[in-house]
Design a protein around this motif. Structure first.
Motif, PDB file in Angstrom:
ATOM      1  N   PHE A 158       0.825  -1.213   0.000  1.00  0.00           N
ATOM      2  CA  PHE A 158       0.000   0.000   0.000  1.00  0.00           C
ATOM      3  C   PHE A 158       0.860   1.265   0.000  1.00  0.00           C
ATOM      4  O   PHE A 158       0.505   2.270  -0.627  1.00  0.00           O
ATOM      5  N   LYS A 159       1.984   1.213   0.681  1.00  0.00           N
ATOM      6  CA  LYS A 159       2.894   2.358   0.696  1.00  0.00           C
ATOM      7  C   LYS A 159       3.466   2.594  -0.705  1.00  0.00           C
ATOM      8  O   LYS A 159       3.612   3.729  -1.158  1.00  0.00           O
ATOM      9  N   GLU A 160       3.795   1.484  -1.390  1.00  0.00           N
ATOM     10  CA  GLU A 160       4.321   1.596  -2.756  1.00  0.00           C
ATOM     11  C   GLU A 160       3.279   2.191  -3.705  1.00  0.00           C
ATOM     12  O   GLU A 160       3.625   2.859  -4.682  1.00  0.00           O
ATOM     13  N   ARG A 161       1.985   1.933  -3.415  1.00  0.00           N
ATOM     14  CA  ARG A 161       0.908   2.522  -4.233  1.00  0.00           C
ATOM     15  C   ARG A 161       0.733   4.006  -3.937  1.00  0.00           C
ATOM     16  O   ARG A 161      -0.041   4.694  -4.602  1.00  0.00           O
ATOM     17  N   ILE A 206      -9.639   4.947  -3.926  1.00  0.00           N
ATOM     18  CA  ILE A 206      -8.778   5.360  -2.816  1.00  0.00           C
ATOM     19  C   ILE A 206      -7.848   6.495  -3.226  1.00  0.00           C
ATOM     20  O   ILE A 206      -7.670   7.471  -2.485  1.00  0.00           O
ATOM     21  N   GLN A 207      -7.253   6.393  -4.405  1.00  0.00           N
ATOM     22  CA  GLN A 207      -6.327   7.425  -4.858  1.00  0.00           C
ATOM     23  C   GLN A 207      -7.035   8.760  -5.092  1.00  0.00           C
ATOM     24  O   GLN A 207      -6.501   9.828  -4.780  1.00  0.00           O
ATOM     25  N   PHE A 208      -8.256   8.716  -5.618  1.00  0.00           N
ATOM     26  CA  PHE A 208      -9.040   9.943  -5.806  1.00  0.00           C
ATOM     27  C   PHE A 208      -9.326  10.597  -4.458  1.00  0.00           C
ATOM     28  O   PHE A 208      -9.212  11.818  -4.311  1.00  0.00           O
ATOM     29  N   HIS A 209      -9.698   9.798  -3.471  1.00  0.00           N
ATOM     30  CA  HIS A 209      -9.961  10.325  -2.126  1.00  0.00           C
ATOM     31  C   HIS A 209      -8.710  10.995  -1.565  1.00  0.00           C
ATOM     32  O   HIS A 209      -8.784  12.084  -0.998  1.00  0.00           O
ATOM     33  N   ASP A 227      -6.378   5.810 -11.091  1.00  0.00           N
ATOM     34  CA  ASP A 227      -5.423   5.671  -9.991  1.00  0.00           C
ATOM     35  C   ASP A 227      -4.098   6.353 -10.328  1.00  0.00           C
ATOM     36  O   ASP A 227      -3.620   7.236  -9.597  1.00  0.00           O
ATOM     37  N   SER A 228      -3.491   5.968 -11.436  1.00  0.00           N
ATOM     38  CA  SER A 228      -2.169   6.493 -11.798  1.00  0.00           C
ATOM     39  C   SER A 228      -2.221   7.988 -12.111  1.00  0.00           C
ATOM     40  O   SER A 228      -1.318   8.749 -11.766  1.00  0.00           O
ATOM     41  N   PHE A 229      -3.319   8.420 -12.764  1.00  0.00           N
ATOM     42  CA  PHE A 229      -3.427   9.834 -13.142  1.00  0.00           C
ATOM     43  C   PHE A 229      -3.597  10.713 -11.900  1.00  0.00           C
ATOM     44  O   PHE A 229      -2.984  11.785 -11.796  1.00  0.00           O
ATOM     45  N   ALA A 230      -4.420  10.260 -10.956  1.00  0.00           N
ATOM     46  CA  ALA A 230      -4.631  11.029  -9.722  1.00  0.00           C
ATOM     47  C   ALA A 230      -3.349  11.099  -8.902  1.00  0.00           C
ATOM     48  O   ALA A 230      -3.050  12.118  -8.265  1.00  0.00           O
ATOM     49  N   LYS A 231      -2.569  10.010  -8.933  1.00  0.00           N
ATOM     50  CA  LYS A 231      -1.327   9.947  -8.173  1.00  0.00           C
ATOM     51  C   LYS A 231      -0.301  10.956  -8.691  1.00  0.00           C
ATOM     52  O   LYS A 231       0.468  11.542  -7.916  1.00  0.00           O
ATOM     53  N   LYS A 232      -0.317  11.201 -10.009  1.00  0.00           N
ATOM     54  CA  LYS A 232       0.689  12.071 -10.637  1.00  0.00           C
ATOM     55  C   LYS A 232       0.294  13.548 -10.625  1.00  0.00           C
ATOM     56  O   LYS A 232       1.109  14.408 -10.968  1.00  0.00           O
ATOM     57  N   ASN A 233      -0.962  13.844 -10.273  1.00  0.00           N
ATOM     58  CA  ASN A 233      -1.438  15.225 -10.372  1.00  0.00           C
ATOM     59  C   ASN A 233      -1.969  15.751  -9.046  1.00  0.00           C
ATOM     60  O   ASN A 233      -2.414  14.976  -8.189  1.00  0.00           O
ATOM     61  N   LEU A 267      -4.635  18.169  -6.748  1.00  0.00           N
ATOM     62  CA  LEU A 267      -6.085  18.289  -6.746  1.00  0.00           C
ATOM     63  C   LEU A 267      -6.548  19.290  -7.811  1.00  0.00           C
ATOM     64  O   LEU A 267      -7.508  19.028  -8.550  1.00  0.00           O
ATOM     65  N   GLU A 268      -5.851  20.434  -7.891  1.00  0.00           N
ATOM     66  CA  GLU A 268      -6.217  21.463  -8.865  1.00  0.00           C
ATOM     67  C   GLU A 268      -6.069  20.942 -10.295  1.00  0.00           C
ATOM     68  O   GLU A 268      -6.946  21.160 -11.147  1.00  0.00           O
ATOM     69  N   GLU A 269      -4.981  20.232 -10.557  1.00  0.00           N
ATOM     70  CA  GLU A 269      -4.740  19.704 -11.906  1.00  0.00           C
ATOM     71  C   GLU A 269      -5.762  18.626 -12.270  1.00  0.00           C
ATOM     72  O   GLU A 269      -6.280  18.591 -13.389  1.00  0.00           O
ATOM     73  N   LEU A 270      -6.074  17.751 -11.305  1.00  0.00           N
ATOM     74  CA  LEU A 270      -7.037  16.690 -11.555  1.00  0.00           C
ATOM     75  C   LEU A 270      -8.432  17.262 -11.779  1.00  0.00           C
ATOM     76  O   LEU A 270      -9.154  16.851 -12.705  1.00  0.00           O
ATOM     77  N   THR A 271      -8.812  18.223 -10.942  1.00  0.00           N
ATOM     78  CA  THR A 271     -10.127  18.851 -11.068  1.00  0.00           C
ATOM     79  C   THR A 271     -10.271  19.539 -12.422  1.00  0.00           C
ATOM     80  O   THR A 271     -11.300  19.412 -13.098  1.00  0.00           O
ATOM     81  N   LEU A 272      -9.247  20.274 -12.832  1.00  0.00           N
ATOM     82  CA  LEU A 272      -9.262  20.978 -14.111  1.00  0.00           C
ATOM     83  C   LEU A 272      -9.372  19.992 -15.279  1.00  0.00           C
ATOM     84  O   LEU A 272     -10.137  20.215 -16.228  1.00  0.00           O
ATOM     85  N   TYR A 273      -8.638  18.880 -15.185  1.00  0.00           N
ATOM     86  CA  TYR A 273      -8.666  17.882 -16.267  1.00  0.00           C
ATOM     87  C   TYR A 273     -10.080  17.291 -16.394  1.00  0.00           C
ATOM     88  O   TYR A 273     -10.597  17.137 -17.509  1.00  0.00           O
ATOM     89  N   LEU A 274     -10.690  16.979 -15.267  1.00  0.00           N
ATOM     90  CA  LEU A 274     -12.035  16.385 -15.292  1.00  0.00           C
ATOM     91  C   LEU A 274     -13.053  17.365 -15.863  1.00  0.00           C
ATOM     92  O   LEU A 274     -13.951  16.974 -16.618  1.00  0.00           O
ATOM     93  N   GLU A 275     -12.916  18.637 -15.514  1.00  0.00           N
ATOM     94  CA  GLU A 275     -13.842  19.658 -16.022  1.00  0.00           C
ATOM     95  C   GLU A 275     -13.705  19.837 -17.528  1.00  0.00           C
ATOM     96  O   GLU A 275     -14.693  19.945 -18.256  1.00  0.00           O
ATOM     97  N   GLU A 276     -12.461  19.860 -18.008  1.00  0.00           N
ATOM     98  CA  GLU A 276     -12.218  20.138 -19.428  1.00  0.00           C
ATOM     99  C   GLU A 276     -12.439  18.934 -20.336  1.00  0.00           C
ATOM    100  O   GLU A 276     -12.696  19.092 -21.529  1.00  0.00           O
ATOM    101  N   ASN A 277     -12.330  17.722 -19.767  1.00  0.00           N
ATOM    102  CA  ASN A 277     -12.389  16.528 -20.608  1.00  0.00           C
ATOM    103  C   ASN A 277     -13.631  15.664 -20.406  1.00  0.00           C
ATOM    104  O   ASN A 277     -13.769  14.633 -21.073  1.00  0.00           O
ATOM    105  N   SER A 278     -14.511  16.092 -19.538  1.00  0.00           N
ATOM    106  CA  SER A 278     -15.776  15.357 -19.359  1.00  0.00           C
ATOM    107  C   SER A 278     -16.744  15.782 -20.454  1.00  0.00           C
ATOM    108  O   SER A 278     -17.147  16.939 -20.517  1.00  0.00           O
TER     109      SER A 278
END
Length: 652
Positions: free
Chosen positions: A142-145, A271-274, A344-350, A352-363
């Motif tokens: 889990f730590k590695e994740r 879990i990663q999104f949370h 999972d991987s995308f949320a881990k690399k970004n 909150l602001e970057e993830l939120t913006l991506y979801l808004e622009e690409n949904s």
């Protein structure tokens, strides 16, 4: 046993709208709240919650009651469990005595399955955090994740020792029965052998909307071609995978608040999104999306955003679940991630602001997304393109809302470069075929129904039932109020004529009802109403400070349900939102005294009428001559009815 003082404190503190709001998306409707029934499949709200009365009523199923009865009905809690749940929610310390071994053994099968699952959840966490093997394998994974200690604790993540029956032995040692270990699927029993299902796996507890552990998902950490990567608990009395969404317990409040639900595929996606900061997310846990899972979300929001992995195969497969969402009348958006990425991987690399913006622009709206994906696959093949268009129109046909369907047709016309007329024709053909199939099915059902209907006697309104029900309502709402009651007394005037003269008497409502019914020796014909009547009268006599909420909480569940139905009957019309159509139903302006007098007089008139009919029937049945005494009795009853009718007319 929970002490009475603790129970009373829970009832005084808990708010029914807050408790139910954790499970159902409630919207204000005047002084009440309304929402979709959590007990039936519906698109128009028939579920009402009254903060003033602290009760709820589901008009689609007839169920109703208090916050406690809702938890017992919806979450299948026992009474003590519902009290404990509310105590935990409102940070109330409860006093209770330790359960004896006999009491534990007396717990029913369902409760035993819950207890075993809760024990397993605690055990797997302890193994991961307290043993060398758990720390070096489970916790390290889990730590590695990238999961923090806070996240690991939040989701109760755990680990099962890589030993054949370590968990089973510990559970048996603690007094849990093998029967229930097997029924939950935690232990596999084959002939005289038994071993742990989740041996050597990291564990993801799967919880209900209220937070009860229903089952587990286990991931293997070693390369074993014979073993499945993920193993879930089997179906049981408490775990039905088609009706559960992973993460719904942690996400329910933010889904309702954000009015949107992100739907992903796996446990680690949630879990990663949370951990990144987006909490309104749930997963179908690797199973194909089901109508029951969609309805679970539908209680909280009408909006779903489906998040796809970057690979085309996964997106194509996931598109099949979209039609199911549309059939439920929900709004669907789709967002896919760059190739090779998953939520999972995308949320881990970004951030909150970057993830939120991506979801808004690409949904994208589902029709834009589906059309663009399928169009790319078929743009150079006319046959494939025709099939693609038909597939999109078939999806549009699932939408219940006519206006939405037309807008989607217009969008599809632009994207696919085809006339709207052709698309509407295709839609009409699909609808015609579905309608024909539906009519055929309905016709078969109707024929069967007609056979039954002709055998059934004509249904008549039970006037006495309605009047007795109204008396109970009056006692519940106004029993302790003091009112001025006007009665009409027969007096002789100066000319020697008998006239009705008004007399005003002050009394408590329950005393007036009791004395009037006792004077005429009237008894309730409905057994439940009779029990309720004497329970209410007795309570009002003994307790001058009668509190309706306390009374409902103390009576047995069947009586509580009936009381709720009576009290919420007047709220039914508010579900239809007549004001939106500029129709304003009249509010009750009748005085309490007037209502009491009218109800009792109406019941007396009805009973007298029934008595006269009884005389007629007896006379006809026995074929006897009508003697003077019978005529006199009928005459007396008729005179009394006339007198009461005059009084009733005065009251009205």
């Amino acid at each position: 046993m929970i002490s009475p003082a603790s129970i009373e404190q829970v009832f005084e503190t808990a708010r029914v709208e807050e408790v139910i709001g954790d499970f159902v998306n409630l919207k204000k409707a005047g002084s009440n709240f309304k929402g979709l029934s959590p007990f039936s499949d519906e698109r128009s709200p028939s579920f009402m919650v009254s903060p003033v009365k602290q009760i709820w009523k589901d008009f689609s199923t007839g169920k109703g009651g208090t916050a406690v009865s809702f938890l017992m009905e919806h979450e299948h809690f026992t009474y003590p469990e519902a009290i404990k749940y509310l105590a935990k929610k409102y940070n109330i310390e409860i006093e209770e005595t330790e359960q004896s071994n006999e009491q534990k053994e007396a717990a029913d099968t369902r409760e035993s399955l819950y207890l075993v699952s809760e024990f397993a959840n605690t055990y797997f966490q302890k193994i991961m955090h307290k043993t060398d093997q758990g720390k070096s394998i489970g916790l390290s994974y889990f730590k590695e994740r990238g999961f923090t200690d806070e996240t690991i604790k939040k989701f109760d993540l755990g680990y099962a020792l890589n030993e054949w029956q370590a968990f089973t032995d510990e559970a048996l040692k603690k007094g849990y029965q093998l029967e229930f270990l097997e029924k939950t699927g935690l232990t596999i029993v084959k002939e005289d052998k038994r071993f742990d299902r989740f041996k050597g796996r990291v564990l993801f507890p799967i919880k209900s909307m209220s937070g009860r552990v229903l089952g587990f998902g286990g991931r293997i950490l070693i390369n074993d071609k014979k073993a499945a990567k993920y193993v879930n608990s089997p179906e049981s009395d408490i775990y039905h995978k088609s009706k559960v969404l992973y993460g719904i317990y942690h996400a329910k409040q933010s889904i309702a608040k954000e009015d949107n639900c992100f739907l992903v595929e796996g446990y680690t996606d949630v879990i990663q999104f949370h951990q990144t900061g987006i909490t309104n997310v749930v997963a179908s846990s690797g199973t194909a999306l089901t109508p029951d899972q969609i309805r679970l979300i539908n209680r909280l929001t009408k909006n779903i955003t489906v998040l796809f992995d970057g690979d085309a195969a996964g997106m194509r497969a996931s598109l099949r679940g979209i039609d199911l969402i549309l059939e439920q009348g929900m709004n669907v958006k789709i967002c896919s991630f760059p190739g090779g990425e998953d939520p999972d991987s995308f949320a881990k690399k970004n951030t909150l602001e970057e993830l939120t913006l991506y979801l808004e622009e690409n949904s994208k709206d589902f029709i834009q997304y589906k059309a663009s994906i399928l169009f790319e696959e078929s743009k150079n093949d006319p046959i494939k393109k025709a099939d693609t268009i038909r597939e999109i129109i078939n999806s549009i046909s699932k939408i219940p809302d006519t206006i939405k369907r037309e807008i989607y047709i217009q969008e599809c016309s632009k994207i696919m470069d085809i006339s709207e007329a052709v698309l509407f024709t295709t839609l009409a053909q699909i609808n015609k075929k579905e309608s024909a199939d539906l009519n055929k099915h309905h016709k078969n059902e109707q024929q069967a129904f007609d056979v039954i209907r002709h055998e059934q006697p004509e249904h008549k309104v039970d006037v006495q039932y309605l009047l007795e029900r109204k008396i109970i309502e009056v006692l519940l709402l106004y029993g302790n109020k003091t009112e001025d009651f006007e009665d009409l007394v027969m007096k002789e005037n100066d000319k020697g004529e008998l006239i009705l003269e008004p007399v005003i008497q002050q009394a408590k409502v329950f005393e007036k009802v009791f004395l009037d019914l006792q004077e005429d020796e009237m008894e309730f014909s409905n057994t439940q109403f009779k029990t309720l009547y004497y329970t209410i009268i007795d309570t009002l006599n003994q307790n001058p400070d009668f509190d309706l909420n306390t009374f409902i909480n103390k009576v047995d569940p069947d009586m509580s349900s009936e009381i709720t139905s009576i009290l919420m009957e007047d709220e039914r019309y508010k579900l239809d939102d007549w004001q939106r159509m500029s129709i304003f139903p009249k509010e009750k302006t009748q005085s309490i005294a007037q209502l009491v007098s009218e109800t009792i007089l109406s019941l007396r008139c009805y009973l007298i009428e029934q008595k006269v009919i009884e005389f007629q029937q007896k006379t006809l049945a026995n074929k006897i001559d009508v003697n003077r005494s019978v005529l006199e009795e009928v005459k007396d009853y008729s005179s009394l009815k006339m007198l009461l009718s005059r009084k009733l007319n005065r009251v009205l």
